[in-house]
Design a protein around this motif. Structure first.
Motif, PDB file in Angstrom:
ATOM      1  N   MET A  12      14.109   0.768   0.627  1.00 44.26           N
ATOM      2  CA  MET A  12      13.552   1.307  -0.611  1.00 44.26           C
ATOM      3  C   MET A  12      14.675   1.799  -1.522  1.00 44.26           C
ATOM      4  O   MET A  12      15.619   2.443  -1.054  1.00 44.26           O
ATOM      5  N   ILE A  13      14.544   1.494  -2.796  1.00 44.33           N
ATOM      6  CA  ILE A  13      15.450   2.014  -3.819  1.00 44.33           C
ATOM      7  C   ILE A  13      14.605   2.704  -4.873  1.00 44.33           C
ATOM      8  O   ILE A  13      13.604   2.137  -5.343  1.00 44.33           O
ATOM      9  N   VAL A  14      14.986   3.920  -5.256  1.00 38.96           N
ATOM     10  CA  VAL A  14      14.282   4.686  -6.282  1.00 38.96           C
ATOM     11  C   VAL A  14      15.285   5.116  -7.336  1.00 38.96           C
ATOM     12  O   VAL A  14      16.395   5.556  -7.015  1.00 38.96           O
ATOM     13  N   ASN A  15      14.873   4.971  -8.592  1.00 36.41           N
ATOM     14  CA  ASN A  15      15.688   5.378  -9.735  1.00 36.41           C
ATOM     15  C   ASN A  15      14.743   6.120 -10.675  1.00 36.41           C
ATOM     16  O   ASN A  15      13.798   5.524 -11.190  1.00 36.41           O
ATOM     17  N   ALA A  16      14.966   7.422 -10.863  1.00 37.06           N
ATOM     18  CA  ALA A  16      14.052   8.235 -11.670  1.00 37.06           C
ATOM     19  C   ALA A  16      14.805   9.014 -12.734  1.00 37.06           C
ATOM     20  O   ALA A  16      15.885   9.565 -12.470  1.00 37.06           O
ATOM     21  N   ARG A  17      14.231   9.052 -13.936  1.00 32.62           N
ATOM     22  CA  ARG A  17      14.715   9.859 -15.054  1.00 32.62           C
ATOM     23  C   ARG A  17      13.511  10.615 -15.584  1.00 32.62           C
ATOM     24  O   ARG A  17      12.627  10.031 -16.216  1.00 32.62           O
ATOM     25  N   VAL A  18      13.464  11.928 -15.298  1.00 33.13           N
ATOM     26  CA  VAL A  18      12.288  12.734 -15.596  1.00 33.13           C
ATOM     27  C   VAL A  18      12.729  14.051 -16.208  1.00 33.13           C
ATOM     28  O   VAL A  18      13.770  14.600 -15.837  1.00 33.13           O
ATOM     29  N   GLU A  19      11.918  14.573 -17.127  1.00 28.91           N
ATOM     30  CA  GLU A  19      12.275  15.817 -17.805  1.00 28.91           C
ATOM     31  C   GLU A  19      11.980  17.014 -16.910  1.00 28.91           C
ATOM     32  O   GLU A  19      10.977  17.696 -17.042  1.00 28.91           O
ATOM     33  N   LYS A  42      11.421   4.121 -11.279  1.00 27.76           N
ATOM     34  CA  LYS A  42      11.388   2.749 -10.777  1.00 27.76           C
ATOM     35  C   LYS A  42      11.555   2.786  -9.264  1.00 27.76           C
ATOM     36  O   LYS A  42      12.352   3.568  -8.757  1.00 27.76           O
ATOM     37  N   MET A  43      10.813   1.923  -8.608  1.00 26.97           N
ATOM     38  CA  MET A  43      10.913   1.841  -7.150  1.00 26.97           C
ATOM     39  C   MET A  43      10.838   0.378  -6.737  1.00 26.97           C
ATOM     40  O   MET A  43      10.046  -0.381  -7.290  1.00 26.97           O
ATOM     41  N   MET A  44      11.673   0.017  -5.782  1.00 29.30           N
ATOM     42  CA  MET A  44      11.596  -1.310  -5.196  1.00 29.30           C
ATOM     43  C   MET A  44      11.598  -1.137  -3.684  1.00 29.30           C
ATOM     44  O   MET A  44      12.449  -0.430  -3.136  1.00 29.30           O
ATOM     45  N   ASP A  91       0.834  -1.210   0.000  1.00 27.23           N
ATOM     46  CA  ASP A  91       0.000   0.000   0.000  1.00 27.23           C
ATOM     47  C   ASP A  91       0.862   1.251   0.000  1.00 27.23           C
ATOM     48  O   ASP A  91       0.583   2.219  -0.723  1.00 27.23           O
ATOM     49  N   PHE A  92       1.907   1.256   0.817  1.00 31.00           N
ATOM     50  CA  PHE A  92       2.819   2.403   0.878  1.00 31.00           C
ATOM     51  C   PHE A  92       3.408   2.693  -0.501  1.00 31.00           C
ATOM     52  O   PHE A  92       3.397   3.833  -0.973  1.00 31.00           O
ATOM     53  N   THR A  93       3.934   1.655  -1.163  1.00 33.05           N
ATOM     54  CA  THR A  93       4.574   1.824  -2.469  1.00 33.05           C
ATOM     55  C   THR A  93       3.580   2.346  -3.490  1.00 33.05           C
ATOM     56  O   THR A  93       3.891   3.264  -4.269  1.00 33.05           O
ATOM     57  N   LYS A  94       2.393   1.786  -3.501  1.00 34.96           N
ATOM     58  CA  LYS A  94       1.363   2.218  -4.458  1.00 34.96           C
ATOM     59  C   LYS A  94       0.957   3.665  -4.218  1.00 34.96           C
ATOM     60  O   LYS A  94       0.833   4.443  -5.167  1.00 34.96           O
ATOM     61  N   LYS A  95       0.774   4.042  -2.957  1.00 31.08           N
ATOM     62  CA  LYS A  95       0.396   5.425  -2.644  1.00 31.08           C
ATOM     63  C   LYS A  95       1.484   6.401  -3.072  1.00 31.08           C
ATOM     64  O   LYS A  95       1.198   7.454  -3.659  1.00 31.08           O
ATOM     65  N   LEU A  96       2.737   6.069  -2.778  1.00 28.71           N
ATOM     66  CA  LEU A  96       3.843   6.961  -3.125  1.00 28.71           C
ATOM     67  C   LEU A  96       3.978   7.118  -4.635  1.00 28.71           C
ATOM     68  O   LEU A  96       4.084   8.238  -5.147  1.00 28.71           O
ATOM     69  N   MET A  97       3.953   6.019  -5.353  1.00 30.43           N
ATOM     70  CA  MET A  97       4.102   6.098  -6.811  1.00 30.43           C
ATOM     71  C   MET A  97       2.902   6.792  -7.463  1.00 30.43           C
ATOM     72  O   MET A  97       3.073   7.585  -8.392  1.00 30.43           O
ATOM     73  N   LYS A  98       1.703   6.523  -6.987  1.00 26.58           N
ATOM     74  CA  LYS A  98       0.510   7.183  -7.549  1.00 26.58           C
ATOM     75  C   LYS A  98       0.540   8.678  -7.273  1.00 26.58           C
ATOM     76  O   LYS A  98       0.150   9.487  -8.123  1.00 26.58           O
ATOM     77  N   ALA A 157       7.754  -1.240  -8.622  1.00 33.68           N
ATOM     78  CA  ALA A 157       6.854  -0.307  -9.293  1.00 33.68           C
ATOM     79  C   ALA A 157       7.590   0.360 -10.442  1.00 33.68           C
ATOM     80  O   ALA A 157       8.776   0.692 -10.319  1.00 33.68           O
ATOM     81  N   ASN A 158       6.875   0.559 -11.557  1.00 32.34           N
ATOM     82  CA  ASN A 158       7.467   1.193 -12.744  1.00 32.34           C
ATOM     83  C   ASN A 158       6.494   2.187 -13.353  1.00 32.34           C
ATOM     84  O   ASN A 158       5.326   1.863 -13.571  1.00 32.34           O
ATOM     85  N   LEU A 159       7.002   3.380 -13.636  1.00 30.47           N
ATOM     86  CA  LEU A 159       6.243   4.414 -14.322  1.00 30.47           C
ATOM     87  C   LEU A 159       7.053   4.826 -15.544  1.00 30.47           C
ATOM     88  O   LEU A 159       8.220   5.196 -15.420  1.00 30.47           O
ATOM     89  N   THR A 160       6.445   4.749 -16.730  1.00 29.34           N
ATOM     90  CA  THR A 160       7.173   5.067 -17.962  1.00 29.34           C
ATOM     91  C   THR A 160       6.489   6.154 -18.786  1.00 29.34           C
ATOM     92  O   THR A 160       6.881   6.400 -19.924  1.00 29.34           O
ATOM     93  N   GLY A 161       5.500   6.789 -18.223  1.00 26.86           N
ATOM     94  CA  GLY A 161       4.766   7.844 -18.925  1.00 26.86           C
ATOM     95  C   GLY A 161       3.734   8.431 -17.975  1.00 26.86           C
ATOM     96  O   GLY A 161       3.986   8.578 -16.782  1.00 26.86           O
ATOM     97  N   ARG A 162       2.546   8.702 -18.504  1.00 26.51           N
ATOM     98  CA  ARG A 162       1.471   9.220 -17.668  1.00 26.51           C
ATOM     99  C   ARG A 162       1.035   8.159 -16.652  1.00 26.51           C
ATOM    100  O   ARG A 162       1.467   7.017 -16.708  1.00 26.51           O
ATOM    101  N   SER A 163       0.164   8.527 -15.726  1.00 28.01           N
ATOM    102  CA  SER A 163      -0.258   7.645 -14.629  1.00 28.01           C
ATOM    103  C   SER A 163      -0.725   6.277 -15.087  1.00 28.01           C
ATOM    104  O   SER A 163      -0.503   5.284 -14.401  1.00 28.01           O
TER     105      SER A 163
END
Length: 177
Positions: free
Chosen positions: A127-134, A92-94, A68-75, A104-110
């Motif tokens: 937790m590990i987070v790796n983000a590449r965002v414009e 990306k989040m693990m 639930d925590f991971t889903k809430k944070l990524m959403k 969790a993976n996000l590659t575009g819009r929600s």
């Protein structure tokens, strides 16, 4: 554009087409012999618009549902990016609880947000987070840290073990075949 090439339709998510493609790659000698010419100036320009954030953190609380925590944070972060019309390379989040984890993976819009596996409930997680965002690296870091603080609320404590926000440098490949 490449009439000499065989086109395969594959899905990493479902595995559809993977066996046929892998069989072809392993049984044909021409695979990897045609190396494309890369315009590293153009590549560097594309990379330079991305802010990069890499973070590892330790999380703790009482009987926390880490899925639930991971889903809430990524959403929450996905909604922030959507609201600002921010192009995403990937986020990306693990979150790991012992030997179990949620990815969790996000590659575009929600609507591109996906989750795999389950970490379950426990008192501690990594937790590990790796983000590449414009966006500017520091802005991305602030968005992430503000989102983390909000979702943790008063129930989850977090300790940032390491965080780096950068813009990538000019590519210098070690090997070209």
């Amino acid at each position: 554009n490449f009439p000499e090439c065989r086109i395969f339709q594959v899905s990493a998510r479902t595995g559809e087409g993977m066996a046929e493609w892998l069989d072809y790659i392993l049984s044909h000698e021409e695979a990897g012999k045609n190396i494309i010419d890369i315009d590293y100036d153009q590549y560097a320009e594309g990379e330079a618009i991305l802010g990069w954030v890499n973070c590892s953190a330790s999380l703790s609380g009482q009987a926390i549902n880490w899925d639930d925590f991971t889903k809430k944070l990524m959403k929450h972060m996905a909604a922030k990016f959507d609201g600002n019309h921010t192009p995403i390379g990937h986020v990306k989040m693990m979150v790991e609880k012992g030997d179990t984890y949620i990815s969790a993976n996000l590659t575009g819009r929600s609507e591109t947000l996906t989750f795999r596996w389950e970490a379950g409930t426990g008192n501690e997680a990594e937790m590990i987070v790796n983000a590449r965002v414009e966006m500017a690296p520091k802005e991305l870091e602030v968005l992430f840290l503000e989102s983390l603080k909000l979702i943790c609320g008063g129930y989850i404590k977090y300790r940032i073990n390491r965080i780096r926000s950068i813009s990538p440098g000019y590519p210098k490949p070690t090997h070209r075949y």
